[in-house]
Design a protein around this motif. Structure first.
Motif, short mmCIF file in Angstrom:
data_model
loop_
_atom_site.label_atom_id
_atom_site.label_comp_id
_atom_site.label_asym_id
_atom_site.label_seq_id
_atom_site.Cartn_x
_atom_site.Cartn_y
_atom_site.Cartn_z
N ASP A 104 -13.70 0.88 -1.17
CA ASP A 104 -12.81 -0.16 -1.70
C ASP A 104 -13.47 -1.53 -1.68
O ASP A 104 -13.33 -2.31 -2.64
N LEU A 105 -14.22 -1.85 -0.63
CA LEU A 105 -14.92 -3.13 -0.58
C LEU A 105 -16.05 -3.17 -1.60
O LEU A 105 -16.29 -4.21 -2.24
N ALA A 106 -16.76 -2.05 -1.78
CA ALA A 106 -17.83 -1.98 -2.77
C ALA A 106 -17.27 -2.20 -4.18
O ALA A 106 -17.89 -2.89 -5.00
N ALA A 453 3.67 -12.10 -5.86
CA ALA A 453 4.98 -11.51 -5.59
C ALA A 453 4.86 -10.14 -4.96
O ALA A 453 5.58 -9.80 -4.01
N THR A 454 3.92 -9.33 -5.46
CA THR A 454 3.72 -8.00 -4.90
C THR A 454 3.24 -8.08 -3.45
O THR A 454 3.71 -7.34 -2.58
N ALA A 455 2.30 -9.00 -3.19
CA ALA A 455 1.71 -9.10 -1.85
C ALA A 455 2.74 -9.53 -0.81
O ALA A 455 2.67 -9.09 0.35
N VAL A 456 3.69 -10.38 -1.19
CA VAL A 456 4.68 -10.83 -0.20
C VAL A 456 5.82 -9.83 -0.04
O VAL A 456 6.66 -9.99 0.85
N LEU A 457 5.84 -8.79 -0.88
CA LEU A 457 6.89 -7.78 -0.79
C LEU A 457 6.46 -6.55 -0.01
O LEU A 457 7.29 -5.86 0.58
N VAL A 458 5.15 -6.24 -0.03
CA VAL A 458 4.69 -5.02 0.62
C VAL A 458 4.13 -5.34 1.99
O VAL A 458 3.58 -6.43 2.23
N SER A 459 4.23 -4.40 2.90
CA SER A 459 3.78 -4.63 4.28
C SER A 459 2.27 -4.84 4.36
O SER A 459 1.79 -5.62 5.18
N ALA A 460 1.51 -4.14 3.50
CA ALA A 460 0.05 -4.29 3.51
C ALA A 460 -0.36 -5.71 3.14
O ALA A 460 -1.38 -6.22 3.62
N GLY A 461 0.42 -6.37 2.30
CA GLY A 461 0.11 -7.74 1.92
C GLY A 461 0.50 -8.72 2.99
O GLY A 461 -0.25 -9.65 3.32
N LYS A 462 1.68 -8.53 3.60
CA LYS A 462 2.16 -9.47 4.62
C LYS A 462 1.43 -9.33 5.94
O LYS A 462 1.26 -10.32 6.66
N ASN A 498 -9.14 -5.20 3.30
CA ASN A 498 -8.38 -3.97 3.51
C ASN A 498 -8.14 -3.33 2.14
O ASN A 498 -8.40 -3.95 1.10
N PHE A 499 -7.66 -2.12 2.14
CA PHE A 499 -7.55 -1.38 0.87
C PHE A 499 -6.66 -2.10 -0.13
O PHE A 499 -7.01 -2.21 -1.32
N PHE A 500 -5.51 -2.60 0.30
CA PHE A 500 -4.58 -3.24 -0.63
C PHE A 500 -5.21 -4.43 -1.33
O PHE A 500 -5.21 -4.53 -2.56
N TYR A 501 -5.74 -5.36 -0.55
CA TYR A 501 -6.28 -6.59 -1.17
C TYR A 501 -7.58 -6.33 -1.92
O TYR A 501 -7.84 -6.95 -2.96
N ASN A 502 -8.42 -5.42 -1.43
CA ASN A 502 -9.66 -5.12 -2.15
C ASN A 502 -9.36 -4.58 -3.54
O ASN A 502 -10.01 -4.96 -4.53
N ILE A 503 -8.37 -3.71 -3.65
CA ILE A 503 -8.04 -3.13 -4.96
C ILE A 503 -7.25 -4.13 -5.81
O ILE A 503 -7.56 -4.34 -6.99
N ALA A 504 -6.24 -4.76 -5.22
CA ALA A 504 -5.39 -5.68 -5.99
C ALA A 504 -6.18 -6.87 -6.51
O ALA A 504 -6.08 -7.24 -7.70
N LEU A 505 -6.99 -7.47 -5.66
CA LEU A 505 -7.78 -8.62 -6.09
C LEU A 505 -8.90 -8.20 -7.04
O LEU A 505 -9.25 -8.94 -7.96
N GLY A 506 -9.44 -7.00 -6.84
CA GLY A 506 -10.46 -6.49 -7.75
C GLY A 506 -9.91 -6.31 -9.16
O GLY A 506 -10.55 -6.67 -10.15
#
Length: 581
Positions: A104-106, A453-462, A498-506
């Motif tokens: 995910d980081l790669a 909005a997605t990041a502040v709603l899901v636990s992986a984002g918060k 982490n997996f959530f932000y690596n994929i979402a920001l990617g």
């Protein structure tokens, strides 16, 4: 603010504007294929590249073919950088035996550097080998910047050509941008940075014996320190010139091995905006109306200068909480004064604020201070500059074609208001161009707000937020503003590896780059097929102070109305909380 603050900002702006014209003329000559020195002396290298790669430089492409070439080339770059990271444990030039990067980081890093974003969820000196840094990241620093410049030149051809179905050859534009513009400038800047003390070596990291032993996090006694080095100067030069911004070291340009002196700081921050400013003049030169280039540059400066002043003032005023405790934060002969948290003492507030404003008005993203430590309103300025769409200078090429999209909207609106046919540099602006320009303007906004909005709603984002309250929201909003506008700077205070932000920001970086490139090329193709309409009494002047002001207002209104609610919940509320009743 002191006279020193004004002096440093003034010198920076004067030098930047003074260099815009000569560099702009040189780049125009390069893209037009006219003699400009380097293309005469090294033309044989360019021809050899075409022969080796099987490219016919005389064959021009339609906009769809041009777009396919852009996409395929950049997708190949993503695959190569991803593979280098995953395989770096078993390939050469890895003296510190760096392990393979997680999938995910790669992915995040590969997309980041191919899209000219250079967002980093890792520490460079503890994650990547020398080969990955050079063959993967540094190469992408060149070609991702060259891609943006090529797309801009294709758009300019749409204005200057008449009734043709082609907009140029992507491979020619890519080679000329890299060979004659980016590489020579990067070589000169690299030498200058080495002269100032920036490291450039292939040796392993250095071990130094401590004067006094210490204990690590596990309680073990430590008697030596490992000092990270490497081929940094060559990567730093192109990261600044190409508005890439990714640091060789984790703390980026605040690291003394990346940015050791006041001179290196000035050269690097000048490089951030140099090509973007020069391309404004290139545009005016190539469309045979230099006033248009100056008008766009003036519009950028009209927004940039007040933002710079506001950021410097917010930081120089200091922290109101410390004022309430009776702590002196005024600048004097004995102290810099103001809010020095997160800033290097060797740069102070003025150079830190200049860098913060420049790096976020351009899609550079490098930092010489930590934006997370800025005062709420001081940190609002870098965030808002990105949210305007990275058009106040912006990335090399991408910033100017983004601003031209705003010009198209402004011309269309002005034409409707005064009853004149919307035209810009001889081409009619019709519904098709407006639809494509609207996509260019709105896609980053959609990505920023939906991602936040997605990041502040899901636990992986918060769970990744290190600060509660409005500052925590600012950290998430800043991250998606940065990636969705291909900037790459980080507010910090957010654990994004982490997996959530690596994929979402990617994904945000990928769509923000290519959902804009395709409509821009579509505009270029549409304009190229139109005839040139001569200037008449019904033509709207697009170089006057009135139009410059109108363009500025269009840019500000789109940014202010879109993001004001989110900013009100983040930095504005935080400022009010600090200021007290």
């Amino acid at each position: 603010m002191s006279w020193n603050d004004y002096l440093q900002a003034s010198i920076y702006l004067v030098v930047l504007v003074a260099l815009a014209k000569p560099l702009g003329i040189y780049m125009a000559l390069i893209y037009e294929g006219r003699p400009a020195g380097l293309n005469v002396w090294f033309g044989w290298v360019e021809r050899l590249i075409y022969r080796f790669s099987g490219v016919n430089p005389e064959k021009s492409m339609g906009w769809k073919t041009y777009a396919v070439a852009v996409m395929l080339f950049n997708l190949l770059g993503i695959v190569i950088v991803y593979a280098l990271q995953r395989l770096q444990a078993v390939i050469p030039l890895n003296p510190m035996a760096m392990a393979a990067v997680s999938p995910d980081l790669a992915f995040n890093t590969a997309v980041s550097f191919a899209t000219n974003t250079n967002w980093q969820s890792y520490g460079g000196e503890t994650t990547l080998s020398y080969l990955t840094q050079m063959l993967g990241l540094t190469v992408q620093n060149f070609v991702s910047a060259a891609t943006g410049m090529a797309v801009l030149v294709a758009m300019i051809r749409g204005f200057i050509q008449k009734q043709v179905d082609t907009i140029g050859n992507f491979w020619v534009d890519l080679v000329r941008s890299t060979l004659y513009i980016l590489m020579p400038l990067a070589m000169v800047l690299s030498v200058a940075l080495v002269w100032q003390g920036v490291v450039q070596t292939f040796k392993p990291y250095i071990k130094a014996t401590l004067v006094q032993s210490a204990k690590d996090d596990k309680g073990n006694v430590v008697q030596e320190q490992v000092i990270a080095v490497g081929p940094a100067a060559s990567q730093i030069a192109i990261k600044q010139l190409g508005t890439n911004g990714g640091g060789f070291f984790n703390v980026n340009s605040s690291h003394p091995f990346e940015n050791p002196t006041a001179i290196s700081n000035f050269l690097e921050v000048l490089a951030i905006l140099l090509i973007a400013a020069g391309l404004c003049y290139t545009f005016g030169y190539m469309v045979r109306d230099k006033r248009q280039g100056w008008a766009i540059l003036a519009a950028m400066l009209v927004i940039f200068i007040p933002c710079l002043w506001f950021c410097m003032r917010a930081e120089q005023k200091g922290n109101p909480l410390l004022n309430s405790l009776g702590i002196d934060q005024k600048a004097s002969a004995m102290q810099a004064g103001g809010n020095m948290e997160g800033k290097e003492a060797r740069f102070g507030i003025a150079d830190s604020a200049i860098w913060a404003t420049a790096t976020t008005s351009a899609s550079n993203g490098s930092v010489n201070s930590m934006h997370d430590s800025y005062m709420p309103l001081g940190g609002l300025i870098p965030m808002w500059l990105m949210q305007l769409g990275e058009v106040i200078f912006g990335g090399v090429g991408s910033g100017l074609y983004g601003m031209i999209a705003f010009v198209i909207v402004a011309v269309f609106l002005a034409g409707l208001m005064i009853g004149k046919t919307p035209k810009y540099v001889g081409k009619k602006i019709e519904s098709y161009e407006m639809k494509m320009a609207a996509m260019v303007l709105l896609v980053p906004h959609l990505l920023i707000l939906s991602g936040t909005a997605t990041a502040v709603l899901v636990s992986a984002g918060k769970s990744a937020i290190l600060n509660t309250g409005p500052h925590g929201l600012s950290e998430i909003l800043y991250a998606f503003s940065s990636t969705s506008n291909n900037n790459g700077s980080a507010f910090a205070g957010l654990s994004t590896n982490n997996f959530f932000y690596n994929i979402a920001l990617g994904l945000a970086m990928f769509f923000a780059r290519y959902w804009l490139v395709i409509p821009i090329l579509a505009i270029a193709g549409s304009l190229s097929r139109k005839k040139i309409v001569p200037v008449s009494q019904g033509t709207l002047s697009t170089h006057t102070p009135l139009f410059i002001l109108f363009l500025v207002m269009v840019v500000l209104i789109v940014g202010a109305l879109t993001f004001f609610p989110a900013l009100a919940l983040g930095p504005i509320v935080e400022h009010l909380m600090l200021a007290g009743p």
